[in-house]
Design an enzyme around this catalytic site. Structure first.
Site, short mmCIF file in Angstrom:
data_model
loop_
_atom_site.label_atom_id
_atom_site.label_comp_id
_atom_site.label_asym_id
_atom_site.label_seq_id
_atom_site.Cartn_x
_atom_site.Cartn_y
_atom_site.Cartn_z
N SER A 123 2.88 -4.52 -6.48
CA SER A 123 2.92 -5.47 -5.36
C SER A 123 2.37 -6.81 -5.80
O SER A 123 1.47 -6.87 -6.66
CB SER A 123 2.07 -4.90 -4.23
N TYR A 147 -6.18 -1.00 -1.08
CA TYR A 147 -4.75 -0.79 -1.35
C TYR A 147 -4.35 -1.52 -2.63
O TYR A 147 -3.73 -0.96 -3.53
CB TYR A 147 -3.92 -1.30 -0.16
N LYS A 151 -3.00 -0.27 -6.66
CA LYS A 151 -1.84 -0.78 -7.43
C LYS A 151 -2.29 -1.23 -8.82
O LYS A 151 -1.65 -0.91 -9.82
CB LYS A 151 -1.17 -1.93 -6.70
P1 NAD Z 1 7.04 3.52 3.08
O1 NAD Z 1 5.76 3.94 3.70
O2 NAD Z 1 8.21 3.30 3.96
O3 NAD Z 1 7.45 4.52 1.92
C1 NAD Z 1 6.50 5.24 1.14
C2 NAD Z 1 6.84 6.71 1.27
O4 NAD Z 1 5.89 7.48 0.51
C3 NAD Z 1 6.78 7.21 2.70
O5 NAD Z 1 8.03 7.78 3.05
C4 NAD Z 1 5.66 8.27 2.69
O6 NAD Z 1 5.97 9.34 3.56
C5 NAD Z 1 5.63 8.68 1.23
N1 NAD Z 1 4.34 9.18 0.73
C6 NAD Z 1 3.12 8.62 0.85
N2 NAD Z 1 2.20 9.40 0.24
C7 NAD Z 1 2.85 10.46 -0.29
C8 NAD Z 1 2.44 11.60 -1.03
N3 NAD Z 1 1.16 11.83 -1.33
N4 NAD Z 1 3.39 12.50 -1.42
C9 NAD Z 1 4.70 12.30 -1.11
N5 NAD Z 1 5.13 11.24 -0.39
C10 NAD Z 1 4.21 10.33 0.01
O7 NAD Z 1 6.73 2.17 2.24
P2 NAD Z 1 7.71 1.17 1.51
O8 NAD Z 1 7.60 -0.14 2.20
O9 NAD Z 1 9.03 1.80 1.32
O10 NAD Z 1 6.95 1.03 0.13
C11 NAD Z 1 7.33 1.76 -1.03
C12 NAD Z 1 6.35 1.39 -2.15
O11 NAD Z 1 6.41 -0.02 -2.37
C13 NAD Z 1 4.90 1.73 -1.84
O12 NAD Z 1 4.29 2.20 -3.03
C14 NAD Z 1 4.32 0.40 -1.44
O13 NAD Z 1 2.93 0.33 -1.71
C15 NAD Z 1 5.09 -0.56 -2.32
N6 NAD Z 1 5.15 -1.92 -1.78
C16 NAD Z 1 5.61 -2.14 -0.50
C17 NAD Z 1 5.62 -3.42 0.01
C18 NAD Z 1 6.08 -3.68 1.43
O14 NAD Z 1 5.73 -4.72 1.99
N7 NAD Z 1 6.87 -2.79 2.04
C19 NAD Z 1 5.18 -4.52 -0.76
C20 NAD Z 1 4.76 -4.27 -2.06
C21 NAD Z 1 4.74 -2.96 -2.56
N1 UFG Z 2 1.46 -13.32 10.14
C1 UFG Z 2 1.35 -13.90 11.39
N2 UFG Z 2 1.34 -13.06 12.46
C2 UFG Z 2 1.44 -11.70 12.35
C3 UFG Z 2 1.54 -11.14 11.06
C4 UFG Z 2 1.55 -11.97 9.97
O1 UFG Z 2 1.25 -15.11 11.54
O2 UFG Z 2 1.40 -11.03 13.37
C5 UFG Z 2 1.52 -14.22 8.98
C6 UFG Z 2 0.45 -13.99 7.95
O3 UFG Z 2 -0.69 -14.76 8.25
C7 UFG Z 2 1.15 -14.43 6.66
C8 UFG Z 2 2.61 -14.05 6.92
O4 UFG Z 2 2.74 -13.94 8.31
O5 UFG Z 2 1.07 -15.81 6.51
C9 UFG Z 2 3.03 -12.75 6.27
O6 UFG Z 2 2.15 -11.71 6.66
P1 UFG Z 2 2.48 -10.17 6.35
O7 UFG Z 2 1.36 -9.36 6.93
O8 UFG Z 2 3.86 -9.85 6.77
O9 UFG Z 2 2.46 -10.11 4.76
P2 UFG Z 2 1.32 -10.43 3.70
O10 UFG Z 2 1.88 -11.43 2.75
O11 UFG Z 2 0.03 -10.76 4.36
O12 UFG Z 2 1.12 -9.03 2.99
C10 UFG Z 2 2.23 -8.33 2.44
C11 UFG Z 2 1.99 -6.83 2.49
C12 UFG Z 2 0.88 -6.45 1.56
C13 UFG Z 2 1.17 -6.96 0.21
C14 UFG Z 2 1.40 -8.46 0.24
C15 UFG Z 2 1.78 -8.99 -1.11
O13 UFG Z 2 1.63 -6.44 3.79
O14 UFG Z 2 0.81 -5.06 1.48
O15 UFG Z 2 2.47 -8.74 1.14
O16 UFG Z 2 2.91 -8.33 -1.56
F1 UFG Z 2 0.11 -6.70 -0.59
#
Ligand code: NAD
Ligand code: UFG
Length: 330
Positions: A123, A147, A151
């Site tokens: 991430s 979190y 990573k």
């Molecule tokens: P998500 O929660 O939709 O998908 C993750 C999946 O992992 C879920 O379906 C959950 O049930 C499963 N899971 C969690 N723990 C588990 C375990 N112990 N065993 C088996 N399954 C398990 O999230 P996503 O948005 O699809 O994210 C996928 C990956 O990308 C994650 O590792 C997340 O940290 C990373 N990521 C997501 C974002 C974002 O904003 N969505 C940003 C950066 C990184």
């Molecule tokens: N924001 C608002 N109102 C809300 C939610 C968010 O104004 O209700 C703003 C935040 O202040 C930020 C932007 O919208 O400026 C994006 O916020 P998000 O929470 O959607 O995303 P972030 O960039 O804060 O965080 C996300 C993921 C994290 C990840 C990070 C970097 O949630 O898990 O991107 O990849 F680590």
């Protein structure tokens, strides 16, 4: 065959579609703690293809062993993990156990079965508050919550493994802000409970499930004072995994890539685009900054373009239209 952990999750399910459409064979695994079997059914429906899916937990070593014994796995795309920043602050031990111990169990099973390729979901959170934007992959890493630490630790474990075994190959994909959904409306993000991220909160505000969207801060040094982020369409992101997989099928070692568009948009720009594209009002109220937020985060995605031949194609209009198309009737 490719093992996809977290296959029923938001990004995992979209990636399964890309992999199957590219003719790859997959096996899915998920414990369904943040997803449901509906996503698996949708993937099958969208691709017209069947694949084995295991409801299994990475913390359960016996189940993992079964998945590896029953399938001819040669690569792993590892999405499974917990991802809520706030929850990780409240339950750090649980986050370290699930994300780190789960990954270690997975790596042990891979080692037992001679599987030496992994694409890992990292991430942009590993850059913390960046010194400069756009962010390159060689920017300093630091974390600001448990979190993010999971990573960064997992990235370190995978680096050590690649040093210890020169036949191992890993792609660390640092995602920026994934939003959007599959065009069909069959796959998307539908988080349980009160979401933290901007797009699901914006959708809830439009649907009246939340009184209004809270805009966290209008005093940042940005174009209009609100926070700027690099929003990337989940289908572009999913496609990036196929390109990363091809890279590690060809080369040994560890490779790090930003997956973002390289363009930053402010909260107000997102609200206005969403409103225009979907012809809806977004009720919002201006609030103080959210603790821990930074002004501006966006990628330099040029390394992925040069080395993976991948770049994001879909713009903010598509992201807003597809997010709304998926969630509006849910
Ligand atoms: P998500 O929660 O939709 O998908 C993750 C999946 O992992 C879920 O379906 C959950 O049930 C499963 N899971 C969690 N723990 C588990 C375990 N112990 N065993 C088996 N399954 C398990 O999230 P996503 O948005 O699809 O994210 C996928 C990956 O990308 C994650 O590792 C997340 O940290 C990373 N990521 C997501 C974002 C974002 O904003 N969505 C940003 C950066 C990184
Ligand atoms: N924001 C608002 N109102 C809300 C939610 C968010 O104004 O209700 C703003 C935040 O202040 C930020 C932007 O919208 O400026 C994006 O916020 P998000 O929470 O959607 O995303 P972030 O960039 O804060 O965080 C996300 C993921 C994290 C990840 C990070 C970097 O949630 O898990 O991107 O990849 F680590």
């Amino acid at each position: 065959m490719i093992l996809v952990t977290g296959a029923s999750g938001y990004i995992g399910s979209h990636t399964c579609v890309e992999l199957l459409n590219a003719g790859r064979q997959i096996v899915g695994l998920d414990n369904l703690c943040n997803s449901s079997l509906d996503a698996v059914e949708s993937v099958k429906k969208l691709t017209g293809k069947e694949f084995p899916f295991y409801v299994a937990d990475l913390l359960d070593e016996e189940s993992l062993e079964r998945v590896f014994s029953e399938n001819e796995i040669d690569s792993v795309i590892h999405f499974a993990g917990l991802k809520a920043v706030g929850e990780s602050v409240a339950k750090p031990v649980w986050y370290y156990k699930n994300n780190i111990s789960g990954t270690v169990n997975l790596l042990e099973a891979m080692q037992r079965h001679g599987v030496k390729r992994m694409v890992f979901s990292s991430s942009a959170t590993v850059y913390g508050a960046p010194d400069e934007v756009p962010i390159r992959e060689d920017a300093p890493t630091r974390t600001t919550n448990p979190y993010g630490s999971t990573k960064l630790y997992i990235e370190g474990i995978l680096r050590d493994l690649c040093v210890a075994d020169p036949e191992f190959s890993v792609a660390l994909l640092r995602y920026f802000n994934p939003i959007g959904a599959h065009k069909s409306g069959l796959l998307g993000e539908n988080p349980n409970g009160i979401p933290n991220n901007l797009m699901p909160r914006l959708c809830q505000a439009v649907k009246g499930q939340m009184k209004e969207l809270t805009v966290f801060g209008t005093d940042y040094p940005t174009v209009d004072g609100t926070g700027v982020r690099d929003y990337i369409h989940v289908c572009d992101l999913a496609r990036g995994h196929l390109h990363a997989l091809k890279k590690i099928e060809k080369d040994f070692g560890i490779f790090v890539y930003n997956l973002g568009t390289g363009k930053g948009y402010s909260v107000f720009e997102l609200i206005n685009t969403f409103s225009r594209v979907n012809k809806v009002e977004v009720p919002y109220v201006i609030c103080p900054r959210r603790p821990g937020d930074v002004a501006s985060v966006f990628a330099d995605p040029s390394k992925a373009k040069t080395e993976l031949d991948w770049e994001a194609e879909l713009g903010l209009d598509d992201m807003c239209a597809d997010s709304w198309n998926f969630i509006k009737d849910k």
